[in-house]
Enzyme design. Structure first.
Site, PDB file in Angstrom:
ATOM      1  CG  ASP A 288     106.635  64.828 -38.342  1.00  0.00           C
ATOM      2  OD1 ASP A 288     106.867  64.059 -37.987  1.00  0.00           O
ATOM      3  OD2 ASP A 288     107.281  65.931 -38.082  1.00  0.00           O
ATOM      4  CG  ASP A 365      93.835  48.131 -15.399  1.00  0.00           C
ATOM      5  OD1 ASP A 365      94.219  49.051 -15.768  1.00  0.00           O
ATOM      6  OD2 ASP A 365      94.244  47.621 -14.281  1.00  0.00           O
ATOM      7  CG  HIS A 369      86.300  49.476 -15.572  1.00  0.00           C
ATOM      8  ND1 HIS A 369      85.944  48.641 -14.388  1.00  0.00           N
ATOM      9  CD2 HIS A 369      85.249  50.263 -15.651  1.00  0.00           C
ATOM     10  CE1 HIS A 369      84.976  49.232 -13.874  1.00  0.00           C
ATOM     11  NE2 HIS A 369      84.646  50.251 -14.481  1.00  0.00           N
ATOM     12  CD  GLU A 370      85.470  53.571 -17.617  1.00  0.00           C
ATOM     13  OE1 GLU A 370      84.213  53.750 -17.799  1.00  0.00           O
ATOM     14  OE2 GLU A 370      85.890  53.738 -16.589  1.00  0.00           O
ATOM     15  CG  HIS A 373      80.938  50.520 -17.759  1.00  0.00           C
ATOM     16  ND1 HIS A 373      80.267  50.006 -16.857  1.00  0.00           N
ATOM     17  CD2 HIS A 373      82.000  51.222 -16.919  1.00  0.00           C
ATOM     18  CE1 HIS A 373      80.440  50.059 -15.496  1.00  0.00           C
ATOM     19  NE2 HIS A 373      81.747  50.860 -15.798  1.00  0.00           N
ATOM     20  CE1 TYR A 384      77.793  51.348 -13.064  1.00  0.00           C
ATOM     21  CE2 TYR A 384      77.187  53.763 -12.641  1.00  0.00           C
ATOM     22  CZ  TYR A 384      78.324  52.721 -12.516  1.00  0.00           C
ATOM     23  OH  TYR A 384      79.402  53.007 -12.450  1.00  0.00           O
ATOM     24  CD  GLU A 393      81.849  50.194 -11.830  1.00  0.00           C
ATOM     25  OE1 GLU A 393      82.973  49.958 -11.771  1.00  0.00           O
ATOM     26  OE2 GLU A 393      81.455  50.622 -12.831  1.00  0.00           O
ATOM     27  CD  GLU A 404      96.471  44.619 -16.154  1.00  0.00           C
ATOM     28  OE1 GLU A 404      95.621  45.611 -15.747  1.00  0.00           O
ATOM     29  OE2 GLU A 404      97.191  43.921 -15.418  1.00  0.00           O
ATOM     30  CD  GLU A 417      97.539  46.916 -12.540  1.00  0.00           C
ATOM     31  OE1 GLU A 417      96.638  47.115 -12.120  1.00  0.00           O
ATOM     32  OE2 GLU A 417      97.901  46.603 -13.827  1.00  0.00           O
ATOM     33  CG  ASP A 451      79.500  53.969  -5.654  1.00  0.00           C
ATOM     34  OD1 ASP A 451      79.458  54.342  -6.823  1.00  0.00           O
ATOM     35  OD2 ASP A 451      80.095  52.816  -5.499  1.00  0.00           O
ATOM     36  CG  HIS A 456      82.274  52.471  -8.401  1.00  0.00           C
ATOM     37  ND1 HIS A 456      81.159  53.585  -8.897  1.00  0.00           N
ATOM     38  CD2 HIS A 456      82.885  52.376  -9.679  1.00  0.00           C
ATOM     39  CE1 HIS A 456      81.313  53.804  -9.942  1.00  0.00           C
ATOM     40  NE2 HIS A 456      82.211  52.986 -10.640  1.00  0.00           N
TER      41      HIS A 456
HETATM   42 CA   LIG Z   1      95.534  45.448 -13.845  1.00  0.00          CA
HETATM   43 CA   LIG Z   2     107.222  60.454 -34.733  1.00  0.00          CA
HETATM   44 CA   LIG Z   3      99.547  45.665 -15.560  1.00  0.00          CA
HETATM   45 ZN   LIG Z   4      82.734  51.352 -13.947  1.00  0.00          ZN
END
Ligand SMILES: [Ca+2]
Ligand SMILES: [Ca+2]
Ligand SMILES: [Ca+2]
Ligand SMILES: [Zn+2]
Ligand SMILES: [Ca+2]
Length: 494
Positions: A288, A365, A369-370, A373, A384, A393, A404, A417, A451, A456
């Site tokens: 709000d 990160d 990454h996504e 893709h 893939y 990947e 990042e 991390e 995989d 990966h």
């Molecule tokens: Ca990182």
């Molecule tokens: Ca707020």
């Molecule tokens: Ca970081």
């Molecule tokens: Zn991926």
């Protein structure tokens, strides 16, 4: 016959053969070497400056030289311009009117002249043009290959959402098999290819989106490819990863704001599936007031990361969202329960909250990454699987990390991390059991098919390549070969 006469005749024969060959070359079947230097192993060609040929004419004039037969056709499927003024033409090979799966060739043109090309053309294809089994049979085989408690087309709310998103009242997830020319190894060797039905199966329970390939002559199940590209990342830790950040939200009225914006491309939208797997009942995230917007740290992290990813691609490469056409960055958070993963499914990002071990997957990160893709899908479109999948990947880890560095004040060369233990390292892939050398230590041949061919794991090679390019380094690789790389700096390498 005297030796000298014989010799003369031989010379005449050779000369006439040469003549007829050169006539062929100049008239009916020009040679690629007339206009370009080729590297057959890599599929890369560089056009000679004297070639002076526009991309539109390359295949009509030199189709034979590329190995295209009378049943083959190269169809232009997409054209992109980049910041350097280069036009990229993407051609799909067709054989008997059916696309050859994975056979895409790009031509790069500057000032109306083709400068280079790369990709795959399958030479000498001789594949049946008509299926012997019906598409209904192909659907049955595909359904058996992807068992489900609920397919996407069996969920009314999912189907109606699709019709709404596509603005098409007949849109459906019900599978429509497409005839393609296919080799499950994408080998490029014509004798490995056959006519196949490619059927997309979308299951909601369990979540799966797969391409199923069925031999169109024998009905045999040939192959499946998993289309949900996920970050299998272990995580634990904080739910709010980057303190207070400037974000853009949507003001509905003075007392109501939500996590949407329209300023970047056609917009950025971040919603919650409320710990369900049902996108149709997803909700917006409201506050709000805007100072602070603090109703859902996990969602705000995804929203901010999407904005930073958009800005990174736009400011670094002039790229307008993943399709370079402003596509909406749509994220869903709080997906399912104890869901320790994140994925791009071909149209949107989905993030789980993690589990007892890992926290929510909306770190900068992982989000980068996504979304990368999605960029890859719209650019290199790396299959893939196996080595192209590992590169897919790697590029996601590389750009996830660049994003990042772009946005986070404590960047590093680790992936994930902030959700707990890092899952991969770009600076030292071996630390997390990923290879740093092609076919080196920890290389994964994925013998059990867990995989997509080790995508990966084997991504470590590409990631380490980019790390060395950026930061430099010396050492000895797993083949016993010493290396010494001078640092280019990350901003030059990217
Ligand atoms: Ca990182
Ligand atoms: Ca707020
Ligand atoms: Ca970081
Ligand atoms: Zn991926
Ligand atoms: Ca806009």
């Amino acid at each position: 016959m005297k030796y000298s006469t014989w010799f003369l005749l031989l010379n005449l024969f050779l000369f006439s053969a040469l003549l007829s060959h050169s006539q062929n070359t100049s008239k009916t079947s020009p040679s690629l070497s007339d206009i370009a230097w080729t590297k057959p192993a890599s599929g890369h060609i560089t056009f000679k400056p004297a070639a002076q040929i526009s991309a539109y004419l390359v295949f009509s004039r030199y189709g034979n030289a590329f190995g295209l037969g009378s049943s083959d056709e190269m169809k232009l499927i997409r054209t992109d311009a980049d910041k350097a003024g280069i036009l990229h033409y993407r051609y799909q090979q067709y054989h008997n009117g059916h696309p050859v799966d994975g056979a895409v060739f790009l031509l790069h043109e500057k000032n109306g002249k083709t400068v280079s090309g790369n990709g795959t053309i399958v030479k000498g294809l001789q594949v049946e043009s008509d299926a012997a089994i019906t598409s209904e049979k192909a659907i049955q085989t595909a359904l058996a290959a992807v068992p489900s408690q609920k397919y996407a087309w069996q969920d009314n709310s999912f189907e109606s959402m699709l019709k709404e998103v596509r603005n098409n009242p007949s849109a459906t997830c019900y599978p429509v098999p497409e005839l393609v020319v296919f080799d499950k190894k994408f080998s490029g060797n014509a004798d490995q290819y056959r006519l196949a039905y490619k059927t997309e199966i979308y299951s909601l329970e369990p979540l799966a989106r797969k391409y199923v390939y069925t031999d169109a002559i024998t009905g045999e199940l040939l192959h499946t490819i998993n289309m949900i590209q996920n970050t299998d990342v272990p995580a634990s830790g904080l739910t709010k990863y980057n303190g207070t950040q400037a974000i853009v939200v949507d003001s509905l009225n003075p007392g109501s704001y939500r996590l949407r914006e329209t300023g970047r491309g056609n917009g950025i939208i971040t919603r919650s599936t409320q710990n369900s797997e049902n996108y149709a009942t997803a909700v917006d995230i409201y506050d709000d007031n805007t100072n602070p917007f603090n109703t859902d740290d996990v969602a705000i992290s995804a929203h901010w990361a999407s904005e930073m990813t958009y800005d990174y691609y736009f400011n670094t490469f002039g790229r307008n969202s993943f399709d370079n056409n402003g596509a909406v960055l749509m994220s869903y958070v709080h997906y399912s329960n104890n869901y320790a993963n994140a994925f791009w499914d071909g149209s949107k990002m989905t993030y789980g909250d993690g589990n007892s071990q890992y926290s929510a997957f909306t770190t900068i990160d992982i989000c980068g990454h996504e979304i990368t893709h999605a960029v890859t899908t719209y650019t290199a479109d790396l299959i893939y699987q196996d080595e192209s999948g590992a590169l897919n990947e790697a590029f996601s880890d590389i750009f996830g990390t660049c994003i990042e560095f772009y946005a986070d004040n404590s960047p590093n060369w680790l992936m994930g991390e902030d959700i707990g233990n890092p899952i991969r390292s770009l600076s030292n892939p071996n630390q997390y059991q990923n290879p740093d050398t092609y076919h080196g230590t920890y290389w994964d041949n994925d013998p059990y098919g867990m995989d997509n061919g080790g995508v990966h794991t084997n991504c470590g090679v590409g990631s380490y390549w980019f790390y060395l390019l950026s930061e430099g380094g010396t050492g000895t690789n797993d083949n016993g070969e010493p290396y010494s790389v001078n640092a280019l700096g990350r901003s030059t390498a990217e």
